[in-house]
Design a protein around this motif. Sequence first.
Motif, short mmCIF file in Angstrom:
data_model
loop_
_atom_site.label_atom_id
_atom_site.label_comp_id
_atom_site.label_asym_id
_atom_site.label_seq_id
_atom_site.Cartn_x
_atom_site.Cartn_y
_atom_site.Cartn_z
N VAL A 29 -10.81 20.93 -1.97
CA VAL A 29 -10.76 19.80 -3.08
C VAL A 29 -10.22 18.54 -2.43
N SER A 30 -9.07 18.69 -1.70
CA SER A 30 -8.68 17.09 -1.35
C SER A 30 -9.49 16.64 -0.48
N ILE A 31 -9.90 17.20 0.72
CA ILE A 31 -10.75 16.82 1.62
C ILE A 31 -12.20 16.34 0.98
N LEU A 32 -12.76 16.96 0.02
CA LEU A 32 -13.85 16.51 -0.64
C LEU A 32 -13.43 15.16 -1.37
N PHE A 33 -12.14 15.13 -2.02
CA PHE A 33 -12.04 13.65 -2.63
C PHE A 33 -11.81 12.89 -1.64
N ALA A 34 -11.35 13.10 -0.33
CA ALA A 34 -11.29 12.11 1.02
C ALA A 34 -12.65 11.72 1.35
N PHE A 35 -13.44 12.55 1.40
CA PHE A 35 -15.04 12.39 1.89
C PHE A 35 -15.55 11.23 0.91
N LEU A 92 -14.64 16.01 11.14
CA LEU A 92 -13.17 16.20 10.51
C LEU A 92 -12.94 14.99 9.38
N VAL A 93 -12.42 15.63 8.32
CA VAL A 93 -12.07 14.84 7.29
C VAL A 93 -13.05 13.81 7.00
N GLY A 94 -14.06 14.39 6.68
CA GLY A 94 -15.24 13.33 6.34
C GLY A 94 -15.86 12.56 7.21
N GLU A 95 -15.64 12.64 8.63
CA GLU A 95 -16.02 11.78 9.69
C GLU A 95 -16.83 12.43 10.91
N LYS A 96 -17.94 12.25 11.49
CA LYS A 96 -18.41 12.66 12.61
C LYS A 96 -17.55 12.17 13.41
N ALA A 97 -17.22 13.27 14.41
CA ALA A 97 -15.95 13.00 15.62
C ALA A 97 -16.48 13.92 16.75
N ALA A 98 -16.08 13.10 17.81
CA ALA A 98 -16.21 13.76 19.44
C ALA A 98 -14.93 14.04 19.74
N VAL A 99 -14.45 15.17 20.22
CA VAL A 99 -13.02 15.60 20.73
C VAL A 99 -12.94 15.72 22.07
N PHE A 100 -12.06 15.03 22.58
CA PHE A 100 -11.57 15.02 24.16
C PHE A 100 -10.42 15.88 24.43
N GLY A 101 -10.38 16.98 25.18
CA GLY A 101 -9.28 17.78 25.51
C GLY A 101 -9.04 18.05 26.84
N CYS A 102 -9.42 17.31 27.86
CA CYS A 102 -9.15 17.35 29.23
C CYS A 102 -8.50 16.08 29.81
N ALA A 103 -8.05 16.15 31.13
CA ALA A 103 -7.37 15.04 31.54
C ALA A 103 -8.50 13.91 31.85
N SER A 104 -9.82 14.34 32.27
CA SER A 104 -10.38 13.09 32.58
C SER A 104 -10.75 12.39 31.26
N GLY A 105 -11.08 13.13 30.23
CA GLY A 105 -11.05 12.31 28.75
C GLY A 105 -10.28 11.78 28.54
N ASN A 106 -8.83 12.09 28.58
CA ASN A 106 -7.49 11.28 28.32
C ASN A 106 -7.68 10.09 29.27
N LYS A 107 -7.87 10.00 30.40
CA LYS A 107 -8.02 8.90 31.28
C LYS A 107 -9.28 7.95 30.76
N PHE A 108 -10.52 8.42 30.47
CA PHE A 108 -11.53 7.66 30.00
C PHE A 108 -11.22 6.94 28.73
#
Length: 488
Positions: free
Chosen positions: A17-23, A88-104
């Motif tokens: 319900v909270s996330i719906l409100f947040a959205f 995530l939480v009402g937003e389209k998102a891209a997730v980076f989880g590697c060292a090259s992503g961190n560097k970028f």
Amino acid sequence: MEVVTMISFVSIISLSVSILFAFLFGLFFNNSKSSTTIAADPLPPGKMGWPLVGESLHFLWAGWKGHPEKFVLDRMAKYSSSVFRTHLVGEKAAVFGCASGNKFLFSNENKLVRVWFPSGIDRIFPSSTRSSSEEEGIKLRRMLHNFLKTEALRRYIGKMDHMAQLHFAEGWENKTQVVVLPLAKDYTFQLACRLFASVEDPQQVDRLSKPFNLLASSLFAIPIDLPGTPFNKGIKASKIVRQELVSIIKQRKIDLADGKASPTQDILSHMLLTSDENGKFMQEFDIADKILGLLIGGRDSASVACTFIVKYLAELPHIYDGVYNEQMDILKSKAPGDSLNWEDLQKMKYSWNVACEVMRLATPVTGTFREAIADFSYKGYSIPKGFKLYWSATATHKNPEIFPEPEKFDPSRFQGAGPAPYTFVPFGGGPRMCPGLEYARFEILVFMHHLVKRFKFEKVIPNDGKFVVDPMPIPAKGLPIHLFPHQN
């Protein structure tokens, strides 16, 4: 077990319900919606999850279970080892989880991406509405650079040492049992008050601390400003803290004019006496907001690190012995009553390796959000302007290809050159790398020194290793321990 299950079920329904409100809140108040079409390259693989809530529940559930990296690593294995798409939480998102992503991401700060905060932050820090968040961040970093660099911090080590002595004398000594997390928060908050604003009076620190706790817990609350909600309590608390800080600022102005305060004694004096490129000085209200942000940063991350250091030292006697022996060698080299100094901290190599391994396993900031400020491509995938980007520190910290046997506590990972670049990132990296890294290192090492020279300890609940991420990792019960003073 049935009661726990029911509580968890009710929590999930409540969160939905909270996330719906947040959205809906985001739909109503966000004026800038991004374009999601760019040429040629496809969007990263992934799925958007359920309507409205996306995959937010899966994301949060992984944190509640104490394994925030699981959300990221599972999807990297399924979709892509470089980047995947989610909601995530009402937003389209891209997730980076590697060292090259961190560097970028780190190297493209304010070029392709910028920091992104929850929508309620502007209500708690009103001055951030007067200019963009990156402008405020750049100004503050310029101001902090000279104060927080290693050379400048050396002169505060003696003060840190003195305050740590007082902290352990008042909060730990002559006790058989303590709860570590609140004590660690007291230590880091008192230190931040003293070094950032020269606030030492216990009553004044207490006046700041009580509403501060409400404020800090509201930063990632759902931004619904109704009586009784955490967000509403946080807004009220921020006003109380800010009023107290403005009072301190006004008195400092008087003391500086009368020669009772030094221009270089702390960050507060520095802010009052430093103008921008146009010769303008910050207003009291803006200084209060910035000091408030520094107090939050100075308390929470380091207190989490100190708490988990105690946890792992209690669980691993051989690690405790290594830290204790190093600290005792340092103590034996000093005359009675001498304070710790820069040279002493430089000798604490094993202790700092232990602290780093703690921060790898229980990373204080598990990840943060960015926002794409332009369309760009990464690893053959299109990232549209406006997409939220989440980079996960825990995904590299717990990746077995980077850190073999990732759940094993092994300080030797940090010997010599240490981990490969962009794999160990508890302090971020690039232009937004935490400017307080050295400050955190100093206060953590001083804490470790005074802890082990006084006590051995063991957990009150031996098999309770559970911690939750909300939004930082914390022991579920605050880590109660039994204390056993050393017989000197």
